[in-house]
Scaffold this active site. Structure first.
Site, mmCIF file in Angstrom:
data_model
loop_
_atom_site.group_PDB
_atom_site.id
_atom_site.type_symbol
_atom_site.label_atom_id
_atom_site.label_comp_id
_atom_site.label_asym_id
_atom_site.label_seq_id
_atom_site.Cartn_x
_atom_site.Cartn_y
_atom_site.Cartn_z
ATOM 1 N N GLN A 1 -12.307 19.836 1.162
ATOM 2 C CA GLN A 1 -13.068 18.623 1.512
ATOM 3 C C GLN A 1 -13.001 17.561 0.418
ATOM 4 O O GLN A 1 -13.692 16.548 0.496
ATOM 5 C CB GLN A 1 -14.541 18.979 1.778
ATOM 6 C CG GLN A 1 -14.745 19.938 2.928
ATOM 7 C CD GLN A 1 -14.456 19.321 4.299
ATOM 8 O OE1 GLN A 1 -14.394 18.105 4.447
ATOM 9 N NE2 GLN A 1 -14.278 20.173 5.295
ATOM 10 N N CYS B 1 -19.255 27.055 9.467
ATOM 11 C CA CYS B 1 -18.665 28.157 8.686
ATOM 12 C C CYS B 1 -19.296 28.212 7.289
ATOM 13 O O CYS B 1 -18.602 28.489 6.293
ATOM 14 C CB CYS B 1 -17.156 28.043 8.582
ATOM 15 S SG CYS B 1 -16.326 28.015 10.171
ATOM 16 N N HIS C 1 -17.987 27.591 1.878
ATOM 17 C CA HIS C 1 -17.472 27.860 3.224
ATOM 18 C C HIS C 1 -17.136 29.353 3.296
ATOM 19 O O HIS C 1 -16.792 29.968 2.286
ATOM 20 C CB HIS C 1 -16.213 27.007 3.394
ATOM 21 C CG HIS C 1 -15.565 27.067 4.738
ATOM 22 N ND1 HIS C 1 -14.753 28.104 5.133
ATOM 23 C CD2 HIS C 1 -15.571 26.188 5.780
ATOM 24 C CE1 HIS C 1 -14.295 27.864 6.356
ATOM 25 N NE2 HIS C 1 -14.781 26.709 6.773
ATOM 26 N N ASP D 1 -12.017 25.207 -4.362
ATOM 27 C CA ASP D 1 -11.681 24.993 -2.956
ATOM 28 C C ASP D 1 -11.772 23.493 -2.707
ATOM 29 O O ASP D 1 -12.867 22.929 -2.604
ATOM 30 C CB ASP D 1 -12.678 25.782 -2.095
ATOM 31 C CG ASP D 1 -12.589 25.422 -0.617
ATOM 32 O OD1 ASP D 1 -11.815 24.521 -0.260
ATOM 33 O OD2 ASP D 1 -13.317 26.054 0.172
ATOM 34 N N LYS E 1 -6.815 18.302 7.045
ATOM 35 C CA LYS E 1 -7.974 17.460 6.706
ATOM 36 C C LYS E 1 -7.532 16.238 5.899
ATOM 37 O O LYS E 1 -8.336 15.389 5.551
ATOM 38 C CB LYS E 1 -8.993 18.265 5.895
ATOM 39 C CG LYS E 1 -9.563 19.462 6.643
ATOM 40 C CD LYS E 1 -10.574 20.194 5.792
ATOM 41 C CE LYS E 1 -10.852 21.599 6.242
ATOM 42 N NZ LYS E 1 -11.567 21.726 7.508
HETATM 43 N N1 C6P Z 1 -13.793 23.469 7.158
HETATM 44 C C1 C6P Z 1 -15.093 22.178 8.730
HETATM 45 O O1 C6P Z 1 -15.307 21.681 9.834
HETATM 46 P P1 C6P Z 1 -8.761 25.954 6.762
HETATM 47 O O2 C6P Z 1 -9.383 26.378 8.048
HETATM 48 O O3 C6P Z 1 -8.090 27.093 6.049
HETATM 49 O O4 C6P Z 1 -7.901 24.752 6.871
HETATM 50 O O5 C6P Z 1 -9.979 25.480 5.826
HETATM 51 C C2 C6P Z 1 -11.054 26.313 5.578
HETATM 52 C C3 C6P Z 1 -12.064 25.607 4.736
HETATM 53 C C4 C6P Z 1 -12.259 26.023 3.431
HETATM 54 N N2 C6P Z 1 -13.110 25.389 2.624
HETATM 55 C C5 C6P Z 1 -13.802 24.317 3.022
HETATM 56 C C6 C6P Z 1 -14.720 23.629 2.052
HETATM 57 C C7 C6P Z 1 -13.664 23.865 4.330
HETATM 58 O O6 C6P Z 1 -14.352 22.790 4.723
HETATM 59 C C8 C6P Z 1 -12.788 24.519 5.214
HETATM 60 C C9 C6P Z 1 -12.665 24.109 6.648
HETATM 61 C C10 C6P Z 1 -13.795 22.909 8.493
HETATM 62 O O7 C6P Z 1 -15.899 22.073 7.814
HETATM 63 C C11 C6P Z 1 -13.540 23.913 9.563
HETATM 64 S S1 C6P Z 1 -14.687 25.246 9.532
#
Ligand code: C6P
Length: 414
Positions: free
Chosen positions: A211, A372, A131, A208, A234
């Site tokens: 997910q 993203c 991401h 990370d 999430k």
């Molecule tokens: N992905 C998706 O729809 P934040 O925004 O900080 O809570 O998370 C960012 C982020 C970082 N790593 C991974 C693997 C992610 O999936 C995400 C967020 C969302 O896939 C929003 S783009």
């Protein structure tokens, strides 16, 4: 006591759905089928109530007041930290830093761990599946220091090429940063192998887990990773709250990255001394209600049982994959052998954004776009995909509706 362990019992999805007020709505005249859980999952009443209780009974600033409300808020906030520690099986609550989310957690490591330690020619190794939150902070750190970002390739299934990853680990590698689960494809990365290979060369690893944590049990001690990041929103929790787990010996050696209240022990114009862990990394008033809501979300998820959630979502993913594959002109992007709860796809002749809009008319929420993760899109030669991502409350009937609506959209554009 029953001979069948709770872990073996299937989820009572119909009953659990009743815990989520938002799911009862109709959208565009249709019952909501919420299949955008990879972006944000919905909150159960237990989380909403925990946040409300905080507002009604204990709202005050933390770590500052001797009055009763401040002490209540502090106790609840620190209890939330301890709840996160247990959830991740970290050794100490000193290793749990509250952040705004995964993005901020990774930026903290980029600013406070990487920037002071790297110089020209040093390397940060990531994977092609990341991401943007696990790409751009490293690019910024590289720009500032002259370090180089190296990227381990993936194959046509969307799996990491582990041999190539190992060969990219070099004496100049200063950090490996990898997704636990790809948000664009659902690939579960071989994180045990990644950590073993990196540690064999003395390289620390950030995972990370944005997910991953909603879908299966994560144990940072067993993983032996050095940093682990995730977001509350999430994980059926509030937005604006997340966590950085960091190995204590590393966090202790890192300078703070933001200055302000609460991260200090004493301040004078002659100089400032910093607070102990983890407060050194939590400048300013934190998201107190968010942390409390996150702890409630963790209680909820653990109460349902992550093993049972994982089993149900595996079944849903398999069912969705089979149903979607049957649609003429539909291609699934990301066919890794080990996937978590989402399916990304493109449909001949239908732009993903049009598909998203048509599905919304049918009450079905999916995400469309580059997620993203633009390098992943580039690798597969598509500008965007449609992505259905599942949570514990999704049903086979919702998958049927998804498949029917996608097939109808395909027919419409033919
Ligand atoms: N992905 C998706 O729809 P934040 O925004 O900080 O809570 O998370 C960012 C982020 C970082 N790593 C991974 C693997 C992610 O999936 C995400 C967020 C969302 O896939 C929003 S783009």
């Amino acid at each position: 006591m029953s001979a069948v362990s709770a872990g073996a019992l299937p989820l009572d999805v119909a009953r659990l759905r009743g815990d989520f007020p938002v799911l009862g709505q109709r959208i565009n005249g249709q019952p909501l089928a919420y299949l955008d859980n990879g972006a944000s999952s919905q909150r159960p009443r237990a989380v909403i109530d925990a946040e409300r209780r905080y507002a009604e009974e204990m709202h005050a600033n933390v770590h500052r007041g001797v009055h009763t409300l401040s002490q209540r808020a502090t106790d609840a906030f620190e209890a939330a930290r301890e709840r996160v520690r247990r959830f991740l099986n970290a050794r100490s609550s000193r290793e749990i830093v509250f952040t705004r989310g995964t993005t901020e957690a990774i930026n903290l490591v980029a600013q406070s761990f990487v920037r002071p330690r790297v110089g020209p020619g040093d390397e940060i190794l990531i994977t092609w599946l990341e991401h943007h939150a696990n790409i751009v902070p490293w690019q910024m750190a590289c720009e500032a220091t002259g370090a180089v970002l190296t990227v381990a390739p993936i194959d046509r299934r969307g799996e990491l090429d582990l041999d190539a990853f190992r060969s990219l680990l070099s004496p100049r590698t200063r950090l490996v940063a990898a997704a636990h689960v790809s948000n664009a494809l659902g690939t579960v990365l071989p994180v045990a192998e990644i950590v073993t290979a990196a540690h064999a060369q003395g390289v620390p690893v950030l995972l990370d887990g944005a997910q991953a944590v909603p879908h299966f049990k994560v144990d940072v001690e067993a993983l032996d990773c050095d940093f682990y990041a995730f977001s509350g929103h999430k994980l059926y929790g509030p937005d604006g709250i997340g966590v950085l787990y960091g190995r204590e010996s590393l966090l202790a050696a890192m300078p703070p990255w933001q200055g302000g209240g609460d991260m200090i022990l004493s301040v004078s114009f002659a100089g400032t001394t910093y607070n102990r862990l983890p407060f050194k990394f939590e400048a300013g008033t934190p998201h107190i209600s968010g942390a409390i809501g996150l702890a409630a979300a963790i209680d909820y998820v653990d109460g349902v049982g992550l093993d049972r959630i994982a089993a149900w979502e595996r079944e849903l993913l398999q069912y969705a994959t089979e149903r979607l594959e049957r649609i003429d002109g539909l291609k699934i992007i990301g066919t890794a052998r080990h996937k978590a709860s989402l399916v990304s796809f493109v449909v001949d002749g239908v732009h993903p954004h049009d598909l998203g809009t048509i599905l919304d008319q049918a009450g079905i929420a999916i995400r469309t776009g580059h997620h993203c993760a633009m390098p992943v899109m580039e690798f597969f030669g598509v500008p965007a995909t449609a992505r259905a991502s599942f949570a514990l409350y999704n049903t086979r009937a919702e998958v049927d509706r998804l498949a029917a609506a996608v097939a109808a959209a395909r027919a419409m554009f033919r």
